[in-house]
Design an enzyme around this catalytic site. Structure first.
Site, PDB file in Angstrom:
ATOM      1  N   LYS A  53      -5.008   7.049  -5.946  1.00  0.00           N
ATOM      2  CA  LYS A  53      -5.349   6.100  -7.016  1.00  0.00           C
ATOM      3  C   LYS A  53      -6.266   6.769  -8.040  1.00  0.00           C
ATOM      4  O   LYS A  53      -6.091   6.601  -9.249  1.00  0.00           O
ATOM      5  CB  LYS A  53      -6.001   4.841  -6.419  1.00  0.00           C
ATOM      6  CG  LYS A  53      -4.985   3.950  -5.731  1.00  0.00           C
ATOM      7  CD  LYS A  53      -5.577   2.918  -4.793  1.00  0.00           C
ATOM      8  CE  LYS A  53      -4.445   2.244  -4.004  1.00  0.00           C
ATOM      9  NZ  LYS A  53      -4.895   1.341  -2.952  1.00  0.00           N
ATOM     10  N   GLN A  97     -10.316  -1.159  -0.653  1.00  0.00           N
ATOM     11  CA  GLN A  97      -9.215  -0.611   0.156  1.00  0.00           C
ATOM     12  C   GLN A  97      -9.194  -1.297   1.531  1.00  0.00           C
ATOM     13  O   GLN A  97     -10.198  -1.314   2.239  1.00  0.00           O
ATOM     14  CB  GLN A  97      -9.387   0.912   0.305  1.00  0.00           C
ATOM     15  CG  GLN A  97      -8.215   1.598   0.981  1.00  0.00           C
ATOM     16  CD  GLN A  97      -6.916   1.468   0.183  1.00  0.00           C
ATOM     17  OE1 GLN A  97      -6.864   1.725  -1.011  1.00  0.00           O
ATOM     18  NE2 GLN A  97      -5.851   1.067   0.866  1.00  0.00           N
ATOM     19  N   ASP A 120      -5.536  -5.956  -7.758  1.00  0.00           N
ATOM     20  CA  ASP A 120      -4.608  -5.946  -6.621  1.00  0.00           C
ATOM     21  C   ASP A 120      -3.797  -7.242  -6.578  1.00  0.00           C
ATOM     22  O   ASP A 120      -2.783  -7.316  -5.894  1.00  0.00           O
ATOM     23  CB  ASP A 120      -5.412  -5.833  -5.307  1.00  0.00           C
ATOM     24  CG  ASP A 120      -5.212  -4.503  -4.614  1.00  0.00           C
ATOM     25  OD1 ASP A 120      -4.242  -3.796  -4.954  1.00  0.00           O
ATOM     26  OD2 ASP A 120      -6.029  -4.175  -3.731  1.00  0.00           O
TER      27      ASP A 120
END
Ligand code: NAD
Length: 285
Positions: A53, A97, A120
């Site tokens: 990322k 995460q 997200d």
């Protein structure tokens, strides 16, 4: 093989060029999109995802901020860090995460992220907005699947889509996105009886199960579009999807491979969402 391969790597590269252009536009207007990624503990797979990322951000000219916290960090400390990032002006996306250590309540953490920075697309507000067809951050893997189909020129209205898997991050939202585009959607899961009966009706079959080579030719209608979300290791340790690629490719009309199928789209849509958030922050301020 009869199926046409949907090349996720190529489509992702094309989308990233478009995103890079938008980053330049935003920079010209004084805003550099910034993504903060929080990594708790030292899970090997999570670290790889986070590194990828960061790399994608750099390649697109965006800012990335990696915040590493030890495995034993308290929920309170993690929530305090998120609260701080919610208020940080040059951070437009916040990603925690997953998975998190057991002593931390994942749902509470997701809900603590400002819905305006939830790139997200996991916050219940964004999920609700997605369900009601409003402007929202769409979850990255399901969104990536929709872009793959769009770029391949596969029409969705009226199609029968069968989704195998009902997780909150893939199965459920991807079915909703298909419904939003006027498909007829069937969800199958671990308690579904006679799976092939359902999957054989699919014009578009999405496999998000997490079991190597689970979907076989017997599950697939001739000419169907088969989207393989799975990222698994087979007995030989080789990367493979949820679909038995060789035999299904003989029957399907289109198929996504693993790797180079859905995978490259997930990070691409994360970048897209971060840029969208930066653009929206300009309008608000
Ligand atoms: P999950 O474990 O949360 O969900 C799996 C789903 O499969 C469940 O809903 C379960 O009901 C269903 N299932 C299990 N056994 C079944 C059976 N016998 N018959 C029918 N359904 C069954 O998994 P997830 O997080 O949705 O991930 C699924 C796969 O996709 C994994 O391999 C994961 O690594 C991969 N994944 C890939 C990406 C990507 O970027 N390509 C992103 C997320 C997940």
């Amino acid at each position: 093989m009869t199926a046409q391969i949907i090349n996720g790597k190529e489509i992702a590269a094309k989308k990233r060029l478009e995103i890079a252009e938008e980053v330049v536009n935003l920079k010209n207007r004084g805003v550099t999109p910034g993504l903060a990624v929080i990594l708790v503990g030292n899970n090997h797979a999570s670290r790889t995802y986070v590194t990828n990322k960061e790399k994608a951000c750099k390649e697109l000219g965006m800012n990335s901020l990696l915040i590493e916290m030890p495995e034993e960090v308290s929920e309170e400390e993690l929530l305090a860090k998120i609260a701080e990032l919610n208020e940080t002006q040059d951070i437009h996306g916040i990603l925690v995460q997953l998975p998190l250590p057991k002593h931390i309540d994942e749902k509470k953490v997701i809900e603590s992220i400002s819905p305006l920075k939830d790139v997200d697309g996991f916050h219940p507000i964004n999920i609700g907005r997605m369900m009601t067809g409003q402007n929202a951050f769409l979850p990255c893997t399901p969104y990536g699947i929709m872009v793959l189909l769009e770029e391949t020129g596969i029409s969705i209205p009226g199609k029968h889509v069968v989704v195998v898997g009902r997780s909150n991050i893939v199965g459920k939202p991807v079915g909703q996105l298909f419904l939003n585009q006027d498909a007829t959607v069937t969800y199958c899961h671990s308690k579904t009886k006679d799976l092939p009966l359902h999957t054989n009706q699919a014009d578009i079959l999405v496999a998000a199960v997490g079991i190597p080579n689970f979907i076989k030719a017997e599950h697939v209608k001739n000419g169907a579009v088969v989207i393989d979300v799975g990222i698994n290791r087979n007995e030989a340790g080789k990367l493979c999807g949820d679909v038995a690629f060789e035999e299904v490719a003989e029957k399907a009309g289109f198929i996504t491979p693993v790797p180079k199928g859905v995978g490259p789209m997930t990070i691409t849509m994360l970048m897209y969402n971060t840029v969208k958030s930066a653009a929206e922050s300009l309008v608000r301020n």
